[in-house]
Design a protein around this motif. Structure first.
Motif, PDB file in Angstrom:
ATOM      1  N   TYR A 170       0.828  -1.210   0.000  1.00 44.77           N
ATOM      2  CA  TYR A 170       0.000   0.000   0.000  1.00 44.77           C
ATOM      3  C   TYR A 170       0.865   1.264   0.000  1.00 44.77           C
ATOM      4  O   TYR A 170       0.533   2.254  -0.644  1.00 44.77           O
ATOM      5  CB  TYR A 170      -0.945   0.001   1.201  1.00 44.77           C
ATOM      6  N   PHE A 171       1.979   1.213   0.724  1.00 42.50           N
ATOM      7  CA  PHE A 171       2.870   2.374   0.775  1.00 42.50           C
ATOM      8  C   PHE A 171       3.416   2.712  -0.612  1.00 42.50           C
ATOM      9  O   PHE A 171       3.387   3.870  -1.036  1.00 42.50           O
ATOM     10  CB  PHE A 171       4.034   2.100   1.734  1.00 42.50           C
ATOM     11  N   ILE A 172       3.899   1.699  -1.320  1.00 45.80           N
ATOM     12  CA  ILE A 172       4.463   1.924  -2.653  1.00 45.80           C
ATOM     13  C   ILE A 172       3.400   2.461  -3.608  1.00 45.80           C
ATOM     14  O   ILE A 172       3.640   3.391  -4.384  1.00 45.80           O
ATOM     15  CB  ILE A 172       5.092   0.624  -3.200  1.00 45.80           C
ATOM     16  N   SER A 173       2.194   1.880  -3.550  1.00 46.72           N
ATOM     17  CA  SER A 173       1.107   2.324  -4.413  1.00 46.72           C
ATOM     18  C   SER A 173       0.760   3.791  -4.164  1.00 46.72           C
ATOM     19  O   SER A 173       0.645   4.595  -5.105  1.00 46.72           O
ATOM     20  CB  SER A 173      -0.122   1.448  -4.181  1.00 46.72           C
ATOM     21  N   LEU A 174       0.629   4.180  -2.898  1.00 41.57           N
ATOM     22  CA  LEU A 174       0.294   5.560  -2.552  1.00 41.57           C
ATOM     23  C   LEU A 174       1.449   6.509  -2.857  1.00 41.57           C
ATOM     24  O   LEU A 174       1.236   7.654  -3.277  1.00 41.57           O
ATOM     25  CB  LEU A 174      -0.089   5.658  -1.071  1.00 41.57           C
ATOM     26  N   PHE A 175       2.669   6.031  -2.664  1.00 46.00           N
ATOM     27  CA  PHE A 175       3.842   6.857  -2.949  1.00 46.00           C
ATOM     28  C   PHE A 175       3.918   7.194  -4.436  1.00 46.00           C
ATOM     29  O   PHE A 175       4.179   8.339  -4.820  1.00 46.00           O
ATOM     30  CB  PHE A 175       5.112   6.130  -2.508  1.00 46.00           C
ATOM     31  N   LEU A 176       3.691   6.194  -5.277  1.00 42.92           N
ATOM     32  CA  LEU A 176       3.737   6.418  -6.720  1.00 42.92           C
ATOM     33  C   LEU A 176       2.639   7.391  -7.172  1.00 42.92           C
ATOM     34  O   LEU A 176       2.856   8.230  -8.041  1.00 42.92           O
ATOM     35  CB  LEU A 176       3.608   5.088  -7.468  1.00 42.92           C
ATOM     36  N   ALA A 180       8.105  -2.550 -22.150  1.00 47.78           N
ATOM     37  CA  ALA A 180       7.364  -1.412 -21.594  1.00 47.78           C
ATOM     38  C   ALA A 180       8.328  -0.314 -21.125  1.00 47.78           C
ATOM     39  O   ALA A 180       8.047   0.881 -21.286  1.00 47.78           O
ATOM     40  CB  ALA A 180       6.490  -1.870 -20.434  1.00 47.78           C
ATOM     41  N   ILE A 181       9.471  -0.738 -20.548  1.00 49.42           N
ATOM     42  CA  ILE A 181      10.467   0.244 -20.102  1.00 49.42           C
ATOM     43  C   ILE A 181      11.044   0.982 -21.307  1.00 49.42           C
ATOM     44  O   ILE A 181      11.233   2.204 -21.282  1.00 49.42           O
ATOM     45  CB  ILE A 181      11.593  -0.453 -19.308  1.00 49.42           C
ATOM     46  N   GLU A 182      11.324   0.234 -22.375  1.00 48.40           N
ATOM     47  CA  GLU A 182      11.914   0.819 -23.579  1.00 48.40           C
ATOM     48  C   GLU A 182      10.958   1.833 -24.227  1.00 48.40           C
ATOM     49  O   GLU A 182      11.365   2.908 -24.667  1.00 48.40           O
ATOM     50  CB  GLU A 182      12.262  -0.290 -24.576  1.00 48.40           C
ATOM     51  N   ALA A 183       9.680   1.493 -24.262  1.00 47.31           N
ATOM     52  CA  ALA A 183       8.682   2.405 -24.834  1.00 47.31           C
ATOM     53  C   ALA A 183       8.477   3.634 -23.945  1.00 47.31           C
ATOM     54  O   ALA A 183       8.225   4.729 -24.428  1.00 47.31           O
ATOM     55  CB  ALA A 183       7.362   1.671 -25.034  1.00 47.31           C
ATOM     56  N   ASN A 184       8.551   3.415 -22.622  1.00 46.62           N
ATOM     57  CA  ASN A 184       8.428   4.494 -21.627  1.00 46.62           C
ATOM     58  C   ASN A 184       7.153   5.324 -21.811  1.00 46.62           C
ATOM     59  O   ASN A 184       7.165   6.553 -21.736  1.00 46.62           O
ATOM     60  CB  ASN A 184       9.650   5.419 -21.660  1.00 46.62           C
ATOM     61  N   GLN A 185       6.028   4.648 -22.074  1.00 47.72           N
ATOM     62  CA  GLN A 185       4.760   5.339 -22.198  1.00 47.72           C
ATOM     63  C   GLN A 185       4.247   5.757 -20.821  1.00 47.72           C
ATOM     64  O   GLN A 185       4.318   4.984 -19.865  1.00 47.72           O
ATOM     65  CB  GLN A 185       3.731   4.435 -22.890  1.00 47.72           C
ATOM     66  N   GLN A 186       3.713   6.970 -20.753  1.00 51.08           N
ATOM     67  CA  GLN A 186       3.153   7.512 -19.498  1.00 51.08           C
ATOM     68  C   GLN A 186       4.170   7.425 -18.350  1.00 51.08           C
ATOM     69  O   GLN A 186       3.830   7.104 -17.210  1.00 51.08           O
ATOM     70  CB  GLN A 186       1.865   6.746 -19.107  1.00 51.08           C
ATOM     71  N   HIS A 187       5.445   7.715 -18.670  1.00 51.32           N
ATOM     72  CA  HIS A 187       6.508   7.691 -17.647  1.00 51.32           C
ATOM     73  C   HIS A 187       6.670   6.309 -17.015  1.00 51.32           C
ATOM     74  O   HIS A 187       6.998   6.196 -15.826  1.00 51.32           O
ATOM     75  CB  HIS A 187       6.237   8.716 -16.534  1.00 51.32           C
ATOM     76  N   PHE A 188       6.431   5.249 -17.777  1.00 52.77           N
ATOM     77  CA  PHE A 188       6.467   3.912 -17.187  1.00 52.77           C
ATOM     78  C   PHE A 188       7.840   3.569 -16.629  1.00 52.77           C
ATOM     79  O   PHE A 188       7.947   2.902 -15.590  1.00 52.77           O
ATOM     80  CB  PHE A 188       6.071   2.853 -18.225  1.00 52.77           C
ATOM     81  N   ALA A 189       8.914   3.989 -17.293  1.00 49.29           N
ATOM     82  CA  ALA A 189      10.264   3.652 -16.826  1.00 49.29           C
ATOM     83  C   ALA A 189      10.512   4.207 -15.420  1.00 49.29           C
ATOM     84  O   ALA A 189      11.031   3.509 -14.544  1.00 49.29           O
ATOM     85  CB  ALA A 189      11.309   4.189 -17.802  1.00 49.29           C
ATOM     86  N   GLU A 190      10.122   5.479 -15.208  1.00 44.66           N
ATOM     87  CA  GLU A 190      10.304   6.080 -13.886  1.00 44.66           C
ATOM     88  C   GLU A 190       9.423   5.388 -12.842  1.00 44.66           C
ATOM     89  O   GLU A 190       9.867   5.114 -11.722  1.00 44.66           O
ATOM     90  CB  GLU A 190       9.963   7.579 -13.937  1.00 44.66           C
ATOM     91  N   TYR A 191       8.188   5.128 -13.233  1.00 46.67           N
ATOM     92  CA  TYR A 191       7.241   4.417 -12.365  1.00 46.67           C
ATOM     93  C   TYR A 191       7.801   3.060 -11.953  1.00 46.67           C
ATOM     94  O   TYR A 191       7.809   2.686 -10.778  1.00 46.67           O
ATOM     95  CB  TYR A 191       5.926   4.262 -13.122  1.00 46.67           C
ATOM     96  N   TYR A 192       8.296   2.327 -12.934  1.00 49.82           N
ATOM     97  CA  TYR A 192       8.832   0.986 -12.686  1.00 49.82           C
ATOM     98  C   TYR A 192      10.070   1.049 -11.789  1.00 49.82           C
ATOM     99  O   TYR A 192      10.213   0.261 -10.854  1.00 49.82           O
ATOM    100  CB  TYR A 192       9.181   0.320 -14.024  1.00 49.82           C
ATOM    101  N   LEU A 193      10.981   1.978 -12.074  1.00 57.38           N
ATOM    102  CA  LEU A 193      12.226   2.075 -11.314  1.00 57.38           C
ATOM    103  C   LEU A 193      11.959   2.422  -9.860  1.00 57.38           C
ATOM    104  O   LEU A 193      12.488   1.779  -8.947  1.00 57.38           O
ATOM    105  CB  LEU A 193      13.137   3.134 -11.942  1.00 57.38           C
ATOM    106  N   ILE A 194      11.103   3.427  -9.620  1.00 54.45           N
ATOM    107  CA  ILE A 194      10.803   3.835  -8.243  1.00 54.45           C
ATOM    108  C   ILE A 194      10.107   2.703  -7.488  1.00 54.45           C
ATOM    109  O   ILE A 194      10.460   2.391  -6.351  1.00 54.45           O
ATOM    110  CB  ILE A 194       9.932   5.107  -8.240  1.00 54.45           C
ATOM    111  N   GLY A 195       9.115   2.084  -8.126  1.00 55.92           N
ATOM    112  CA  GLY A 195       8.398   0.981  -7.478  1.00 55.92           C
ATOM    113  C   GLY A 195       9.307  -0.186  -7.163  1.00 55.92           C
ATOM    114  O   GLY A 195       9.245  -0.777  -6.073  1.00 55.92           O
TER     115      GLY A 195
END
Length: 247
Positions: free
Chosen positions: A158-164, A218-233
């Protein structure tokens, strides 16, 4: 220490394993007439869990186990305070937002942290006031290990979800609408815990690599900031997995 271990595990089971979606929705309501009764039922679910743990320890004749009087008093206090914290949580969010100058999307994260800290503070104070013997036992260490595992899997979830969601990365429009990412994250943290417990720390790199490989496109495409989202999560998930072993 034993009383704290019982109450803590009962709290985590109540808030993360037993809590239904309806209970979660009631917590988000600002109308007292709507939520006070369902949230009382939610707080009372601690009772059978705590009694079950206490009975197991009593039957096994665990040394330094809390007496029935101390256990009942502590359970009554924690149930009442749990209900009061949950009832007032949503109504206190505007105050929290003004006091800390938070953005709207940051309020749920900070509220979640304060909520859990208040529950833990009550459990700590009740345990210290009612139990004079603060020495740990094998049973209390097992109970605390179970609490650490639940925290690593569910509190972190829940923390990671709310943080993102607090980072303005359009997390709501990213993939994993079926919450598949949450299940992957739980399995990742569980794998990290098991690898730590079995002294296979180097194998954690394999877990991280497998997860990255499955998300490569998905990381390579980086749609909707997915790379940053994935890295932080992923980094937060890894940190919580390591903290679980440290705890």
């Amino acid at each position: 220490m034993t009383l704290l271990a019982i109450l803590l595990l009962a709290h985590l089971c109540t808030d993360f394993l037993i809590q239904s979606d309806q209970m979660a929705r009631c917590k988000r309501s600002t109308k007292l007439a709507v939520k006070w009764y369902p949230l009382l039922g939610h707080a009372l679910t601690q009772v059978p869990v705590a009694i079950g743990i206490w009975l197991v320890g009593k039957l096994l004749r665990v040394p330094r186990w809390p007496s029935i009087e101390i256990f009942v008093i502590s359970l009554i206090i924690t149930v009442i305070t749990h209900w009061l914290i949950d009832v007032t949580k949503q109504n206190c969010q505007p105050i929290l937002k003004r006091a800390l100058r938070l953005k709207t999307n940051q309020v749920p994260l900070i509220s979640y942290i304060f909520d859990q800290l208040l529950h833990l503070l009550v459990i700590e104070m009740v345990s210290r006031l009612l139990m004079t013997n603060w020495q740990s036992t094998t049973m209390s260490r097992w109970l605390l290990a179970a609490s650490v595992t639940l925290s690593t899997l569910y509190f972190a979830d829940y923390f990671i979800s709310l943080f993102l969601k607090s980072l303005d990365l359009n997390a709501e429009r990213l993939p994993d609408r079926a919450q598949l990412g949450r299940h992957i994250g739980r399995l990742e943290r569980l794998a990290i815990l098991l690898l730590f417990y079995t002294n296979n720390v180097a194998s954690i790199a394999v877990v991280v690599a497998i997860k990255a490989l499955t998300r490569f496109r998905a990381i390579e495409a980086n749609q909707q900031h997915f790379a940053e989202y994935y890295l932080i999560g992923s980094l937060l998930s890894l940190i919580f997995g390591c903290l679980g072993d440290w705890g």
